[in-house]
Design an enzyme around this catalytic site. Structure first.
Site, PDB file in Angstrom:
ATOM      1  N   ASP A 116       0.826  -1.219   0.000  1.00 21.77           N
ATOM      2  CA  ASP A 116       0.000   0.000   0.000  1.00 21.77           C
ATOM      3  C   ASP A 116       0.858   1.267   0.000  1.00 21.77           C
ATOM      4  O   ASP A 116       1.703   1.452   0.866  1.00 21.77           O
ATOM      5  CB  ASP A 116      -0.887  -0.057   1.249  1.00 21.77           C
ATOM      6  CG  ASP A 116      -1.739   1.182   1.458  1.00 21.77           C
ATOM      7  OD1 ASP A 116      -1.898   1.972   0.524  1.00 21.77           O
ATOM      8  OD2 ASP A 116      -2.258   1.330   2.587  1.00 21.77           O
ATOM      9  N   HIS A 156      -3.949   4.433   6.832  1.00 19.59           N
ATOM     10  CA  HIS A 156      -2.824   3.957   6.020  1.00 19.59           C
ATOM     11  C   HIS A 156      -1.492   4.342   6.667  1.00 19.59           C
ATOM     12  O   HIS A 156      -1.368   5.427   7.241  1.00 19.59           O
ATOM     13  CB  HIS A 156      -2.890   4.558   4.613  1.00 19.59           C
ATOM     14  CG  HIS A 156      -4.159   4.232   3.881  1.00 19.59           C
ATOM     15  ND1 HIS A 156      -4.278   3.152   3.040  1.00 19.59           N
ATOM     16  CD2 HIS A 156      -5.367   4.843   3.879  1.00 19.59           C
ATOM     17  CE1 HIS A 156      -5.504   3.111   2.548  1.00 19.59           C
ATOM     18  NE2 HIS A 156      -6.184   4.132   3.039  1.00 19.59           N
ATOM     19  N   HIS A 187      -9.399  13.349  12.937  1.00 20.82           N
ATOM     20  CA  HIS A 187      -9.237  12.251  11.980  1.00 20.82           C
ATOM     21  C   HIS A 187      -7.785  11.806  11.933  1.00 20.82           C
ATOM     22  O   HIS A 187      -6.870  12.634  11.999  1.00 20.82           O
ATOM     23  CB  HIS A 187      -9.660  12.695  10.572  1.00 20.82           C
ATOM     24  CG  HIS A 187      -9.428  11.643   9.520  1.00 20.82           C
ATOM     25  ND1 HIS A 187     -10.155  10.477   9.470  1.00 20.82           N
ATOM     26  CD2 HIS A 187      -8.526  11.576   8.499  1.00 20.82           C
ATOM     27  CE1 HIS A 187      -9.727   9.740   8.448  1.00 20.82           C
ATOM     28  NE2 HIS A 187      -8.744  10.387   7.857  1.00 20.82           N
TER      29      HIS A 187
END
Length: 560
Positions: free
Chosen positions: A199, A373, A369
């Protein structure tokens, strides 16, 4: 499984589908006559995809090789990894492998698509090992992400192990107590990894991604200070964030109303399967919000991306049927805008401020927030745990994949062994040597309503033209006997000019159409294609000279 390749077969790795973090999420690993597909995501349309609802990968290669596809393995339950399944499974009836929550979310989608009964769903966990044909075998390892039950996949092939990380971060204080299995990752690495697909979404961000628990602390503080209702908008599939909203509500003595179809679905499925801990009596119906004291209510809703029909956007526009934003309410947008959505989110925030709300959002309030990832140090940790011979950065935009490649070089990966690929571009490995080896059919399939793939570049181009300069329809009736104009030309304008204020322009356009047709008839040109082309050209030139616009012109010629 043997790592010797004695039969001249090749290992192939490639992606099907769009570009960007929410599109390039369908990877194919093929050896000989065995294919395994990792994830089957969708992406949401870009601004120039007018009228398109969603975008799914082109699975032509898979349907042409359907007898070789052994199954679809899912890494986690986000839309960009499972959203394309209902469309794929209509054409490709193969087993689907996933963890408990992932399959729970998938089953809801399959039920809506009337595919639940005919789709074989196989539950896996981090201890599962599955045979995928005669040459492929998959095992799994636990990862952290913004949804529970996320896993990475290790596919053993005769050439060696191929590891797909899925979306991941390394959260050392996870909300649900499910830790990333570093020991298992290290074991896979020590056994030898031929190729790592990892990723790249946060490859541009230095350091480590903060823990999700940090958001819980901030939410609780905001809840305590809020004197009226609190509205929290986040991704429906961010189950960890939802849990923290519930936790903060419990601690501050508030009840939670859940609004938005996808949010209601996910909360229901996740709580039924035990992935959300919701105290008895915590959830209330939206209709009860107005009957309770304002400082005892939390509204959990969709709309963190400013989607036009989402709950938060409708509240911001005062068009929601059940909830209005009142002066003094606190609104938390607990997500960052997906690239391309910034203006929609900004517009929603402005409208909330106009209504007198106190708005907390990413950027102005960084604590509401955190990403799901991993940032640069976590990406390097994954590379060091796996120690791959070959590296394919996946997900994210091209610049992110390029940055991930630089990170890989910094931890000792040979630059010649790093492959950044386009959609459909094949990395082929044979006898331990890898190379780029052409492309397979791949790309985007556009979904508009019930139409799958019937809107292509030509239709989108026409929609773009219509949206820019409108359309003129020219209707003329000709005599079959002598070719003279019997009625018309009648010109109908939509989105080009306002007819009542442009009568002179349209009268002159009528004259040009008439004179063009009469000239052609006098020259014995009576093929409809020629008549239409000449009318379009003459009228188009005139209108551009007068208005500097190029509307779409549709001549309709009839004979009587």
């Amino acid at each position: 499984m043997s790592k010797k390749n004695n039969n001249n077969e090749k290992l192939m790795i490639f992606a099907l589908g769009g570009v960007g973090e929410i599109g390039k999420n369908m990877y194919v690993i093929q050896y000989a006559n065995d294919i395994v597909v990792v994830d089957a995501g969708l992406k949401f349309p870009e601004e120039d995809m007018l009228g398109i609802d969603i975008v799914i990968p082109d699975i032509s290669y898979l349907t042409e090789n359907r007898d070789k596809v052994r199954g679809i393995v899912l890494t986690h339950g986000h839309e960009d990894h499972i959203g394309g399944l209902p469309y794929v499974l209509k054409h490709l009836n193969v087993p689907v492998y996933g963890t408990k929550l992932t399959l729970g979310l998938v089953e809801n989608k399959l039920k809506e698509a009337n595919l639940l009964g005919e789709t074989k769903r196989i539950l896996i966990n981090v201890d599962s090992v599955i045979e995928l044909g005669s040459t492929l075998k998959a095992s799994f390892f636990a990862t952290n992400h913004s949804i529970p039950d996320s896993v990475g996949v290790c596919v053993e092939t005769p050439e060696g192990a191929v590891v797909h990380t899925g979306d991941f971060k390394f959260d050392h204080t996870p909300v649900n107590g499910q830790y990333a299995d570093l020991q298992r990752m290290a074991q896979i690495g020590s056994n030898g990894v031929l190729a790592l697909l990892s990723d790249s979404t946060n490859a541009e961000k230095p350091g480590f991604t903060p823990s999700e628990k940090n958001v819980g602390i901030v939410l609780e503080d905001i809840f305590r200070k809020a004197s009226q209702r609190v509205v929290v908008a986040t991704f429906a599939s961010n189950v960890h964030r939802i849990q923290q909203v519930i936790n903060a509500a419990e601690v501050t003595g508030r009840k939670v109303a859940v609004i938005g179809r996808s949010m209601v679905n996910v909360v229901g499925i996740a709580s039924d399967l035990g992935y959300l801990e919701i105290p008895d009596g915590m959830i209330i119906e939206p209709e009860e919000v107005g009957k309770m004291a304002a400082d005892r209510v939390v509204i959990l809703c969709t709309g963190s991306q400013g989607e036009p029909m989402s709950a938060l956007t409708r509240m911001a526009r005062s068009t929601h049927r059940k909830v209005d934003i009142l002066p003094g309410d606190t609104v938390i947008i607990a997500a960052t805008p997906v690239p391309g959505n910034e203006k929609y989110v900004g517009r929603t925030i402005d409208e909330l401020f106009r209504l007198g709300a106190h708005v907390h959002y990413s950027g102005a309030n960084s604590g509401v927030h955190v990403s799901g990832h991993g940032s640069q140090e976590e990406l390097k940790l994954m590379l060091n745990l796996m120690k791959p011979k070959y590296f394919l950065p996946i997900h994210g935009e091209f610049r992110m994949q390029r940055r991930h490649a630089v990170l890989a070089e910094s931890v000792g990966i040979d630059p010649d062994n790093i492959f950044i690929t386009d959609i459909g571009e094949v990395v082929e490995i044979q006898g331990g040597a890898a190379r780029k080896a052409g492309k397979v059919t791949a790309g985007n399939v556009l979904i508009d309503g019930l139409g799958v793939g019937d809107v292509g570049n030509i239709v989108l181009r026409d929609r773009k033209l219509l949206s820019q300069d409108g359309i003129l329809v020219v209707v003329v009736t000709l005599s079959k006997q002598d070719g003279k104009i019997v009625s018309g030309p009648d010109i109908i304008s939509r989105g080009f000019v306002y007819v009542r204020e442009s009568e002179g322009l349209l009268d002159e356009a009528n004259r040009i159409v008439s004179s063009t047709l009469q000239k052609l008839m006098s020259e014995n040109v009576n093929e409809w294609a020629s008549l239409k082309t000449n009318v379009k050209d003459a009228l188009g030139r005139f209108l551009y000279e007068q208005t500097r616009r190029r509307p779409m012109i549709l001549p309709i010629i009839m004979e009587v």
